[in-house]
Scaffold this active site. Structure first.
Site, short mmCIF file in Angstrom:
data_model
loop_
_atom_site.label_atom_id
_atom_site.label_comp_id
_atom_site.label_asym_id
_atom_site.label_seq_id
_atom_site.Cartn_x
_atom_site.Cartn_y
_atom_site.Cartn_z
CB SER A 255 38.21 42.25 56.65
OG SER A 255 37.51 40.78 56.92
CG ASN B 90 26.94 31.40 56.65
OD1 ASN B 90 27.83 32.01 57.72
ND2 ASN B 90 25.78 31.21 56.96
CD GLU B 91 28.58 32.21 50.72
OE1 GLU B 91 27.28 32.31 50.50
OE2 GLU B 91 29.18 32.65 51.64
CD GLU C 192 34.97 36.92 64.38
OE1 GLU C 192 34.36 38.12 64.28
OE2 GLU C 192 36.06 36.30 63.78
CD GLN D 168 38.19 40.47 64.20
OE1 GLN D 168 37.54 40.19 65.15
NE2 GLN D 168 38.44 39.50 63.00
#
Length: 402
Positions: free
Chosen positions: A129, A388-389, A244, A126
């Site tokens: 990022s 998670n933020e 995802e 993938q």
């Protein structure tokens, strides 16, 4: 709510358990139980065994090689796979790009890529990022400029899982630099053997290799490898990221980990008795089991939600948030339960069976193998799939209206 399985579903689960235990090669199962990243060969071997039974992608529509199983049965199948120590399949292909291709791709793309995914003839990574575009994915800079029948791609991707093994990459690229960030992105399929593609490994804290940097220098990609419409890639990415984040709850894997912790606690001694008899430790185990059961129920609810349900993205974020934290905490508990044995570092040589291949191994029992490495790698669970933020921000905006 009744948590007991319907007799027909219970019979289905027993049938799948028996099939998996019979079909999974013993050496592959042993390596899988150690918790290291599976080898390319192990994944390919197992996926081909499953594909021969039509079980490589049970969550896909039947017309593309999947099944008509209910969400519950798909979940039960995943639980049994992990409980047996089966290697994790090519998730980038099966869970992410495959559904994008059969939902938004053309017929040529479906015929070319889907059967190769099912039979593990093609492995995927993938390319989302970038060094300055992780959770803020819409700020990505990798460009794709149309040049006749090709796109000329330049840029860099990072934290790219399994890029060192992949044959293909599905990437988000910027095809319109003048449009607002989300509107100028396209979804492109890139052959990793193309001239101009280079991969550099990133070794993680546990000294394992699973993530990489990928550099794209004037890579020529056929225009036929564009999925859907140009500049519509952000919508396809949102579709993919919902899958995802649901997958990132990883409840079958967490259930497997928790069962292993119980087994460790049953043989590790504290104060002259098994650790599992310690009331405080038993209470912690019980709390984790309750949290896991609640998370499994939430996953099933998401699987039953319609694709157009406005709460889907926020709910998937909740699952990712809770699931990733629970995975970390259970791995921490396992290392704690091992006591001094939890300090033993078993080297991960691309998932090989360390107990047979490497000598000498640390002075620790077989059941300690891989746990310290697993615990260290779990630091990444709250980062990959969207930090998670960011998930908390999505939840605050979408659910709480903040």
């Amino acid at each position: 709510m009744n948590f007991d399985l319907d007799p027909a579903d219970a019979a289905f689960q027993a049938e799948m358990r028996a099939f998996i235990r019979q079909a999974l090669p013993a050496d592959i199962a042993r390596r899988g139980r150690q918790g290291f990243h599976a080898t390319h060969d192990d994944v390919q071997t197992w996926m081909r065994i499953l594909n021969a039974r039509g079980l490589a992608a049970v969550h896909w529509p039947r017309q593309y090689g999947g099944t008509d199983w209910s969400p519950l049965r798909r979940h039960l199948f995943q639980v049994e796979l992990r409980a047996a120590g089966a290697p994790v399949p090519d998730q980038a292909a099966l869970e992410l790009v495959g559904p994008v291709i059969y939902t938004f791709g053309d017929e040529v793309q479906k015929a070319r890529y889907l059967p190769a995914i099912l039979n593990a003839d093609t492995f995927w990574c993938q390319g989302f990022s970038e060094p300055n575009s992780g959770s803020d994915l819409a700020s990505l800079k990798t460009s794709a400029v149309r040049d006749g029948d090709h796109y000329l791609v330049n840029g860099q991707k990072t934290w790219t899982s399994e890029a060192h093994k992949a044959d293909m990459m599905f990437a988000l690229v910027r095809t319109d630099g003048e449009a607002r960030p989300q509107a100028g992105i396209s979804f492109l399929l890139i052959d990793m053997k193309s001239p101009g593609v280079s991969v550099r490994p990133i070794y993680t804290i546990n000294e394992g290799l699973s993530v990489n940097e990928v550099f794209l220098d004037n890579v020529r990609v056929p225009a036929e490898n564009l999925v859907g419409d140009e500049n519509r890639g952000w919508g396809y990415a949102k579709f993919l990221l919902t899958n995802e984040r649901t997958m990132s709850a990883e409840t079958p894997h967490t259930a497997f980990d928790l069962e292993q912790v119980k087994q460790i606690a049953a043989v590790e001694m504290r104060g002259g008795r098994p650790l599992i008899e310690d009331p405080l430790f038993a209470a912690r185990l019980a709390r984790f089991e309750i949290e896991l059961r609640a998370l499994e129920t939430a996953v099933l609810r998401v699987l039953h939600m319609g694709d157009n349900d406005p709460a889907l993205n926020a709910t998937a974020s909740v699952l990712k948030l809770r699931g990733s934290e629970l995975r970390q905490r259970i791995a921490d508990l396992a290392v704690e339960a091992l006591g001094d044995h939890g300090l033993a570092v078993f080297p991960d040589v691309e998932g090989q069976d360390n107990m047979d291949v490497l000598a000498p191994v640390p002075p620790a029992p077989d059941y300690a193998a891989g746990w310290l490495s697993r615990m260290m790698f779990r630091r990444a669970t709250t980062i990959y799939g969207g930090a998670n933020e960011i998930q908390r921000t999505i939840i605050a905006k979408s659910v709480l209206g903040l």
